[in-house]
Design an enzyme around this catalytic site. Structure first.
Site, mmCIF file in Angstrom:
data_model
loop_
_atom_site.group_PDB
_atom_site.id
_atom_site.type_symbol
_atom_site.label_atom_id
_atom_site.label_comp_id
_atom_site.label_asym_id
_atom_site.label_seq_id
_atom_site.Cartn_x
_atom_site.Cartn_y
_atom_site.Cartn_z
ATOM 1 N N TYR A 192 -3.360 -12.496 -17.422
ATOM 2 C CA TYR A 192 -2.729 -13.726 -17.702
ATOM 3 C C TYR A 192 -2.820 -14.723 -16.969
ATOM 4 C CZ TYR A 192 1.547 -11.349 -15.646
ATOM 5 O OH TYR A 192 2.471 -10.729 -14.689
ATOM 6 N N SER A 204 15.800 -18.537 -13.268
ATOM 7 C CA SER A 204 16.495 -19.464 -12.337
ATOM 8 C C SER A 204 15.535 -19.895 -11.363
ATOM 9 C CB SER A 204 17.824 -18.634 -11.632
ATOM 10 O OG SER A 204 17.067 -17.544 -10.779
ATOM 11 N N LYS A 227 -0.162 -15.714 -10.450
ATOM 12 C CA LYS A 227 -1.487 -15.151 -10.336
ATOM 13 C C LYS A 227 -2.892 -16.234 -10.983
ATOM 14 C CE LYS A 227 -0.425 -10.677 -9.755
ATOM 15 N NZ LYS A 227 -0.892 -9.814 -8.626
ATOM 16 N N PHE A 252 8.978 -9.529 -13.232
ATOM 17 C CA PHE A 252 10.027 -8.786 -14.212
ATOM 18 C C PHE A 252 9.770 -9.837 -15.311
ATOM 19 C CE2 PHE A 252 11.963 -11.802 -11.277
ATOM 20 C CZ PHE A 252 12.568 -12.952 -12.123
ATOM 21 N N GLY A 301 0.788 -1.284 0.078
ATOM 22 C CA GLY A 301 -0.029 0.129 0.039
ATOM 23 C C GLY A 301 0.924 1.223 0.041
ATOM 24 N N ARG A 347 6.238 -13.108 2.885
ATOM 25 C CA ARG A 347 6.782 -14.451 2.649
ATOM 26 C C ARG A 347 6.830 -15.022 3.948
ATOM 27 N NH1 ARG A 347 11.490 -13.028 -1.528
ATOM 28 N NH2 ARG A 347 11.467 -11.274 -0.265
ATOM 29 N N PRO A 374 -6.087 -5.332 -12.644
ATOM 30 C CA PRO A 374 -5.969 -4.427 -13.656
ATOM 31 C C PRO A 374 -5.356 -4.331 -15.103
ATOM 32 C CG PRO A 374 -4.279 -4.521 -11.674
ATOM 33 C CD PRO A 374 -5.123 -5.743 -12.012
#
Ligand code: NAP
Length: 315
Positions: free
Chosen positions: A184, A142, A199, A134, A51, A104, A225
């Site tokens: 996706y 990797s 996702k 990315f 946020g 995590r 989005p």
């Protein structure tokens, strides 16, 4: 038809009239407009992961505008502090607190909920917005790169969701979760195998948990989005967008414009509001139809390695 008959050529298309010229979807109301009645979230606590930046901050701002008390959580204290000050200045905002947290780490996640409960009360709404991403050809990923993205985007989302759900079940109180996704999840994401797989998992959790936790009053939805550029985008993502030219973004959307972060914020405030209580297990796409775009003749395929300017794979 006989072959010697004269077939007139088709008439040229008329020049586009002022009425029919494509203009794209209209722009939204200005920043500062609220999509719901003032005070819709007064007395409610809303926790937004990530946020402190970009879309997470824009979403938090719209909850603040409607009176929510906010908890914003992410790893970087400096950026949280700056966002906290910005969000506290939103007209109508309640209290704003910040929690440094790597989603995590399930113990740290529990501590964030402890601190939120002590300061403001158990969050009524959780927005799972934090993610990592990315572009990378799948064969170059990797094991660590894969783990980092899946651990943050999917496992971190689950740890936050689990903590929220367990606490509400124990307290017998209702709650609402909004998971920020990506289109996706349905289509696959060439160049983003790690993030797209994560996702897809996030979207799937929405569908599973809406059924498991609905009986206990916990609602969960996804919010996807489309292209929402913002100042905090990582260099990698920004470079990808600029590849087609810095001004080409609008023309590549069926809406002929990109999304404005507040539009996503308005959708989030609706999904978690009393006006959407019967909406659960749904994922709402806010992207000007970009993910449904197809051409009559598809453009030539350019392998992801080439799109990213990488040389041949050498193992
Ligand atoms: P962003 O600028 O990359 O922000 C990600 C946020 O997540 C940052 O605030 C970051 O803060 C936080 N974060 C990352 N790892 C974390 C961790 N381990 N623990 C806690 N917080 C962590 O992303 P964005 O563009 O605003 O996107 C927000 C959401 O929308 C994401 O879920 C993204 O996948 C989705 N999305 C965005 C677009 C777009 O056009 N922008 C399109 C499709 C989907 P710290 O670094 O301080 O931890």
């Amino acid at each position: 038809m006989k072959s010697h008959e004269h077939v007139p050529p088709p008439p040229p298309p008329p020049p586009p009239s002022a009425q029919s010229a494509p203009r794209g979807l209209p722009g939204p109301p200005p920043l500062g407009a609220a999509a719901l009645p003032a005070g819709t979230y007064a007395g409610q606590v809303v926790l937004v992961t990530g946020g402190g930046t970009g879309l997470g901050k824009a979403i938090a701002a719209e909850f603040a505008r409607l009176g929510a008390d906010l908890v914003i959580a992410s790893r970087r204290a400096d950026q949280l502090a700056a966002a906290r000050a910005e969000l506290a200045a939103v007209p109508g905002a309640g209290r704003v607190t910040a929690a440094v947290c790597d989603i995590r780490d399930p113990e740290r996640v529990a501590e964030v909920f402890d601190a939120a409960e002590a300061a403001l009360g158990l969050p009524d709404v959780l927005v799972n917005n934090a993610a990592a991403n990315f572009p990378c050809p799948a064969e170059d990923l990797s094991p660590n790169a894969w783990r980092a993205v899946v651990d943050i985007t999917l496992t971190g989302t689950w740890f936050m969701t689990r903590e929220f759900g367990r606490r509400h079940l124990a307290a017998a109180t209702p709650g609402s979760i909004v998971n920020i996704g990506a289109s996706y999840a349905w289509t696959g994401g060439p160049g983003f195998a790690h993030s797209a797989a994560a996702k897809a998992g996030v979207k799937n959790l929405v569908e599973t948990l809406a059924v498991e936790w609905g009986p206990y009053g916990i609602q969960i939805n996804g919010l996807v989005p489309g292209l929402f550029p913002h100042a905090d985008m990582t260099g990698d993502i920004q470079a990808g967008l600029d590849r087609a030219g810095p001004d080409a973004k609008d023309a590549r959307q069926p809406a002929l414009r990109v999304g404005r972060p507040r539009e996503l914020g308005w959708a989030a405030t609706f999904l978690a509001s009393p006006y959407a209580r019967f909406v659960t297990g749904h994922t709402l796409v806010v992207d000007g139809a970009n993910w449904q775009r197809r051409a009559l003749v598809n453009p030539e395929v350019v392998p992801v390695r080439e799109q990213l300017g990488r040389g041949p794979f050498e193992g």
